[in-house]
Design a protein around this motif. Structure first.
Motif, PDB file in Angstrom:
ATOM      1  N   UNK A  94      29.856  34.030 182.047  1.00  0.00           N
ATOM      2  CA  UNK A  94      29.098  33.724 183.262  1.00  0.00           C
ATOM      3  C   UNK A  94      29.997  33.095 184.322  1.00  0.00           C
ATOM      4  N   UNK A  95      30.878  32.188 183.891  1.00  0.00           N
ATOM      5  CA  UNK A  95      31.804  31.569 184.840  1.00  0.00           C
ATOM      6  C   UNK A  95      32.790  32.595 185.397  1.00  0.00           C
ATOM      7  N   UNK A  96      33.265  33.500 184.540  1.00  0.00           N
ATOM      8  CA  UNK A  96      34.219  34.509 184.987  1.00  0.00           C
ATOM      9  C   UNK A  96      33.568  35.464 185.990  1.00  0.00           C
ATOM     10  N   UNK A  97      32.297  35.755 185.793  1.00  0.00           N
ATOM     11  CA  UNK A  97      31.594  36.633 186.731  1.00  0.00           C
ATOM     12  C   UNK A  97      31.487  36.005 188.118  1.00  0.00           C
ATOM     13  N   UNK A  98      31.499  34.663 188.180  1.00  0.00           N
ATOM     14  CA  UNK A  98      31.515  34.012 189.490  1.00  0.00           C
ATOM     15  C   UNK A  98      32.858  34.201 190.176  1.00  0.00           C
ATOM     16  N   UNK A  99      33.930  34.201 189.390  1.00  0.00           N
ATOM     17  CA  UNK A  99      35.264  34.411 189.954  1.00  0.00           C
ATOM     18  C   UNK A  99      35.549  35.880 190.217  1.00  0.00           C
ATOM     19  N   UNK A 100      35.220  36.711 189.213  1.00  0.00           N
ATOM     20  CA  UNK A 100      35.513  38.138 189.287  1.00  0.00           C
ATOM     21  C   UNK A 100      34.229  38.908 188.956  1.00  0.00           C
ATOM     22  N   UNK A 101      33.432  39.258 189.943  1.00  0.00           N
ATOM     23  CA  UNK A 101      32.185  39.982 189.670  1.00  0.00           C
ATOM     24  C   UNK A 101      32.443  41.428 189.274  1.00  0.00           C
ATOM     25  N   UNK A 102      32.936  41.590 188.031  1.00  0.00           N
ATOM     26  CA  UNK A 102      33.309  42.913 187.521  1.00  0.00           C
ATOM     27  C   UNK A 102      32.408  43.254 186.347  1.00  0.00           C
TER      28      UNK A 102
END
Length: 346
Positions: A159-167
């Protein structure tokens, strides 16, 4: 539908009077500056995904016993270094317009979260299975209630990574962690008597639930996050369904009907994934019927060949008339039901 244009196409447009001379080069330069938004089966994209999966395997289910002997502190430092490196490289590529390799590196970083949590739990003395019998490699093999912290941390990291990289591919390691979590929670509640049949049923119902969640998300986000969730859900649901054996002809017929339903959903949602799994299930049922009817007959391989050709023909029909089939099916549905369906992606 995604159109692919090159310099030759734009030159033809100038010759036809659609574009003025000079506009073709300006348009081509503009298109080349745009970041990659969609994955495709270009060789470079295949290499990107293959490389990412290879790294996930190397630091996941293929991690050797030798890594357990380097010590928990070294294991934690290595895991954090890998996570930081892949995240930084992913962000750098993303900002330079290389969204596919950048997003894949972010997904790799998320997939390393269980290794970091494993080392932290061992260092903190809270590892719930510290009996010398369970190592990190077993996380991908066995169902254990003690893996829950690793799985929850992976979902949170995703979830945190999706905030940085919405992939969208970042959804895949999250879905796998949730699938593992469903198994481990069931083992925790059932105890050691948790049988293979129960695990199969949990997988089936988890997959069904994940498909429902993706259905709600589908068409309501700017990027196609539902695709990888659909894939993980179909693997869990269809796998559990196909491993079930009712022992009756009615049960096998119901299995065929469910797979026909998946094929109908493929047309309705314009999602080829459902067509692939549904066609495999129907072909398997028809193969079973042909074996029962033509057992010990020279016609058996002929019948299977015809089934295979039928599946290929069905795929060609779907490919050619996908839009017409989905639009025609939707026009036959009640307006109240149409409001719940996701918007079609062209």
């Amino acid at each position: 539908m995604t159109l692919k244009l090159d310099a030759h196409d734009l030159t033809r447009a100038v010759s036809a009077g659609v574009l003025n001379p000079g506009q073709d080069q300006a348009l081509l330069a503009f298109l080349r500056q745009q970041p990659e938004q969609h994955a495709s089966f270009q060789l470079a994209h295949v290499a990107y995904y293959f490389g990412a999966v290879l790294i996930m395997g190397a630091m996941g289910w293929l991690l050797t016993e030798a890594w357990m002997n380097v010590g928990d502190i070294a294991l934690l430092l290595i895991a954090l270094a890998y996570i930081g490196l892949f995240t930084a490289c992913g962000l750098s590529l993303w900002r330079r317009g290389q969204q596919i390799p950048g997003g894949l590196l972010g997904a790799v970083a998320v997939s390393l979260t269980p290794l970091a949590v494993f080392a932290i739990e061992r260092l903190a003395g809270v590892w719930p299975m510290d009996d010398g019998q369970v190592d990190y490699h077993d996380y991908y093999v066995y169902v254990q209630g003690g893996w829950l912290a690793m799985e929850a941390a992976t979902v949170l990291a995703g979830l945190l990574m999706l905030r940085l990289l919405p992939f969208p591919f970042i959804v895949m390691p999250m879905a796998v962690a949730l699938w593992f979590m469903s198994m481990d929670l069931s083992e925790l509640f059932h105890g050691e008597a948790f049988s293979w049949e129960q695990r199969r049923d949990v997988s089936l119902w988890f997959g069904f639930g994940l498909l429902l969640v993706c259905f709600v998300v589908d068409g309501r986000t700017r990027k196609d996050y539902a695709f990888w969730g659909y894939l993980a859900g179909l693997l869990a649901f269809w796998g559990g369904l196909s491993l079930s054996d009712s022992g009756s002809e009615w049960g096998k017929a119901l299995y065929c009907l469910i797979n026909l339903g998946l094929m109908a959903i493929a047309v309705l949602l314009r999602r080829p994934l459902f067509m692939v799994f549904g066609a495999l299930g129907v072909a398997g049922y028809l193969g079973y019927l042909s074996y029962e009817v033509f057992e010990d007959s020279l016609l058996f391989p002929v019948v299977l060949t015809l089934i295979g050709l039928g599946v290929i023909g069905l795929g060609l029909l779907y490919q050619k008339r996908r839009d017409a089939l989905s639009d025609g099916l939707r026009t036959r549905l009640p307006a109240a039901l149409l409001r719940f369906l996701p918007a079609l992606r062209r």
